[in-house]
Design a protein around this motif. Structure first.
Motif, PDB file in Angstrom:
ATOM      1  N   HIS A  73       0.873  -1.169   0.000  1.00  0.00           N
ATOM      2  CA  HIS A  73       0.000   0.000   0.000  1.00  0.00           C
ATOM      3  C   HIS A  73       0.910   1.219   0.000  1.00  0.00           C
ATOM      4  O   HIS A  73       1.695   1.413   0.922  1.00  0.00           O
ATOM      5  CB  HIS A  73      -0.897   0.014   1.235  1.00  0.00           C
ATOM      6  CG  HIS A  73      -1.722  -1.219   1.353  1.00  0.00           C
ATOM      7  ND1 HIS A  73      -2.871  -1.400   0.634  1.00  0.00           N
ATOM      8  CD2 HIS A  73      -1.557  -2.337   2.094  1.00  0.00           C
ATOM      9  CE1 HIS A  73      -3.383  -2.573   0.940  1.00  0.00           C
ATOM     10  NE2 HIS A  73      -2.600  -3.168   1.815  1.00  0.00           N
ATOM     11  N   ARG A  74       0.806   2.034  -1.014  1.00  0.00           N
ATOM     12  CA  ARG A  74       1.664   3.216  -1.139  1.00  0.00           C
ATOM     13  C   ARG A  74       0.805   4.433  -1.392  1.00  0.00           C
ATOM     14  O   ARG A  74      -0.123   4.397  -2.190  1.00  0.00           O
ATOM     15  CB  ARG A  74       2.658   3.030  -2.277  1.00  0.00           C
ATOM     16  CG  ARG A  74       3.601   1.883  -2.012  1.00  0.00           C
ATOM     17  CD  ARG A  74       4.575   1.718  -3.116  1.00  0.00           C
ATOM     18  NE  ARG A  74       5.561   0.708  -2.737  1.00  0.00           N
ATOM     19  CZ  ARG A  74       6.645   0.471  -3.404  1.00  0.00           C
ATOM     20  NH1 ARG A  74       6.911   1.146  -4.505  1.00  0.00           N
ATOM     21  NH2 ARG A  74       7.494  -0.441  -3.004  1.00  0.00           N
ATOM     22  N   ARG A  75       1.171   5.531  -0.701  1.00  0.00           N
ATOM     23  CA  ARG A  75       0.464   6.799  -0.894  1.00  0.00           C
ATOM     24  C   ARG A  75       1.491   7.911  -1.005  1.00  0.00           C
ATOM     25  O   ARG A  75       2.481   7.926  -0.271  1.00  0.00           O
ATOM     26  CB  ARG A  75      -0.458   7.079   0.294  1.00  0.00           C
ATOM     27  CG  ARG A  75      -1.591   6.112   0.400  1.00  0.00           C
ATOM     28  CD  ARG A  75      -2.455   6.435   1.592  1.00  0.00           C
ATOM     29  NE  ARG A  75      -3.536   5.495   1.713  1.00  0.00           N
ATOM     30  CZ  ARG A  75      -3.492   4.392   2.444  1.00  0.00           C
ATOM     31  NH1 ARG A  75      -2.414   4.113   3.132  1.00  0.00           N
ATOM     32  NH2 ARG A  75      -4.522   3.582   2.507  1.00  0.00           N
ATOM     33  N   ILE A  76       1.219   8.839  -1.898  1.00  0.00           N
ATOM     34  CA  ILE A  76       2.081  10.016  -2.066  1.00  0.00           C
ATOM     35  C   ILE A  76       1.177  11.246  -2.059  1.00  0.00           C
ATOM     36  O   ILE A  76       0.153  11.280  -2.747  1.00  0.00           O
ATOM     37  CB  ILE A  76       2.878   9.957  -3.388  1.00  0.00           C
ATOM     38  CG1 ILE A  76       3.792   8.737  -3.405  1.00  0.00           C
ATOM     39  CG2 ILE A  76       3.682  11.224  -3.580  1.00  0.00           C
ATOM     40  CD1 ILE A  76       4.523   8.548  -4.707  1.00  0.00           C
ATOM     41  N   TRP A  77       1.569  12.259  -1.256  1.00  0.00           N
ATOM     42  CA  TRP A  77       0.828  13.513  -1.201  1.00  0.00           C
ATOM     43  C   TRP A  77       1.749  14.636  -1.653  1.00  0.00           C
ATOM     44  O   TRP A  77       2.916  14.708  -1.257  1.00  0.00           O
ATOM     45  CB  TRP A  77       0.372  13.824   0.226  1.00  0.00           C
ATOM     46  CG  TRP A  77      -0.594  12.837   0.783  1.00  0.00           C
ATOM     47  CD1 TRP A  77      -1.930  12.830   0.646  1.00  0.00           C
ATOM     48  CD2 TRP A  77      -0.277  11.706   1.605  1.00  0.00           C
ATOM     49  NE1 TRP A  77      -2.491  11.778   1.317  1.00  0.00           N
ATOM     50  CE2 TRP A  77      -1.493  11.066   1.929  1.00  0.00           C
ATOM     51  CE3 TRP A  77       0.911  11.162   2.113  1.00  0.00           C
ATOM     52  CZ2 TRP A  77      -1.554   9.928   2.707  1.00  0.00           C
ATOM     53  CZ3 TRP A  77       0.843  10.027   2.882  1.00  0.00           C
ATOM     54  CH2 TRP A  77      -0.373   9.418   3.176  1.00  0.00           C
ATOM     55  N   ARG A  84       7.156  26.685  -2.623  1.00  0.00           N
ATOM     56  CA  ARG A  84       7.769  25.367  -2.476  1.00  0.00           C
ATOM     57  C   ARG A  84       6.701  24.267  -2.500  1.00  0.00           C
ATOM     58  O   ARG A  84       5.525  24.496  -2.211  1.00  0.00           O
ATOM     59  CB  ARG A  84       8.600  25.277  -1.209  1.00  0.00           C
ATOM     60  CG  ARG A  84       7.811  25.385   0.055  1.00  0.00           C
ATOM     61  CD  ARG A  84       8.720  25.389   1.265  1.00  0.00           C
ATOM     62  NE  ARG A  84       7.910  25.068   2.434  1.00  0.00           N
ATOM     63  CZ  ARG A  84       8.334  24.448   3.473  1.00  0.00           C
ATOM     64  NH1 ARG A  84       9.595  24.089   3.547  1.00  0.00           N
ATOM     65  NH2 ARG A  84       7.540  24.193   4.473  1.00  0.00           N
ATOM     66  N   THR A  85       7.149  23.065  -2.831  1.00  0.00           N
ATOM     67  CA  THR A  85       6.274  21.906  -2.904  1.00  0.00           C
ATOM     68  C   THR A  85       6.660  20.946  -1.787  1.00  0.00           C
ATOM     69  O   THR A  85       7.829  20.595  -1.632  1.00  0.00           O
ATOM     70  CB  THR A  85       6.435  21.195  -4.265  1.00  0.00           C
ATOM     71  OG1 THR A  85       6.159  22.120  -5.306  1.00  0.00           O
ATOM     72  CG2 THR A  85       5.494  20.020  -4.367  1.00  0.00           C
ATOM     73  N   VAL A  86       5.657  20.531  -1.013  1.00  0.00           N
ATOM     74  CA  VAL A  86       5.883  19.573   0.066  1.00  0.00           C
ATOM     75  C   VAL A  86       5.402  18.212  -0.403  1.00  0.00           C
ATOM     76  O   VAL A  86       4.281  18.073  -0.898  1.00  0.00           O
ATOM     77  CB  VAL A  86       5.124  19.998   1.347  1.00  0.00           C
ATOM     78  CG1 VAL A  86       5.323  18.979   2.445  1.00  0.00           C
ATOM     79  CG2 VAL A  86       5.566  21.367   1.790  1.00  0.00           C
ATOM     80  N   SER A 112      13.277  19.172  -6.803  1.00  0.00           N
ATOM     81  CA  SER A 112      14.480  18.930  -5.997  1.00  0.00           C
ATOM     82  C   SER A 112      14.280  17.690  -5.133  1.00  0.00           C
ATOM     83  O   SER A 112      13.164  17.336  -4.756  1.00  0.00           O
ATOM     84  CB  SER A 112      14.777  20.144  -5.119  1.00  0.00           C
ATOM     85  OG  SER A 112      13.713  20.364  -4.226  1.00  0.00           O
ATOM     86  N   GLU A 113      15.400  17.066  -4.797  1.00  0.00           N
ATOM     87  CA  GLU A 113      15.362  15.809  -4.044  1.00  0.00           C
ATOM     88  C   GLU A 113      14.749  16.038  -2.655  1.00  0.00           C
ATOM     89  O   GLU A 113      15.117  16.971  -1.952  1.00  0.00           O
ATOM     90  CB  GLU A 113      16.789  15.292  -3.899  1.00  0.00           C
ATOM     91  CG  GLU A 113      16.879  13.924  -3.293  1.00  0.00           C
ATOM     92  CD  GLU A 113      18.305  13.412  -3.326  1.00  0.00           C
ATOM     93  OE1 GLU A 113      18.832  13.136  -2.246  1.00  0.00           O
ATOM     94  OE2 GLU A 113      18.878  13.297  -4.420  1.00  0.00           O
TER      95      GLU A 113
END
Length: 132
Positions: A73-77, A84-86, A112-113
């Motif tokens: 189960h993987r989630r990315i927000w 900036r992007t969080v 960016s990493e």
């Protein structure tokens, strides 16, 4: 068979229509005459109405077991905060492989990493786990 005229008992096996003398030395013979049989049993056959519920419940349980055990189960927000992007992510397994996929994704998108804040917490306070 026990007779008052004999000192020893005689052994005889009796069945419907048969008399079997194992020693072949019996003086008396016992037979059944006019035996009537009825097809009767002491067993009761009942229908179990709960069996379909058990099968459905077992199937639901097995689907959940397979899903929880074998599928990741993987989630990315992603959240835009001003300029900036969080990025936040969660997985139930293989955190290190998931981390590598996030780094590859950010390279392809030109972002960016990301910085792993769990690594910062663990190194500065001596707490936290790097197992994600």
């Amino acid at each position: 068979m026990n007779s008052p005229n004999q000192e020893e008992n005689e052994v005889s096996f009796l069945a419907i229509g048969e008399n079997f003398d194992p020693s072949s030395s019996n003086h008396y013979r016992l037979t059944l005459s006019g035996a009537e049989t009825k097809h009767v049993t002491g067993l009761t056959v009942r229908k179990d109405y709960t069996l379909p519920f058990l099968i459905v419940g077992g199937a639901i349980f097995m689907i959940g077991l397979v899903q929880g055990s074998y599928w990741t189960h993987r989630r990315i927000w992603l959240k835009q905060e001003g300029d900036r992007t969080v990025l936040a992510a969660h997985t139930n397994k293989s955190w290190y492989g998931f981390k590598q996929e996030i780094f590859e994704l950010t390279e392809k998108l030109g972002i960016s990493e990301p910085i792993d804040r769990r690594d910062d917490v663990g190194s500065s306070k001596g707490e936290g786990s790097k197992n994600g």
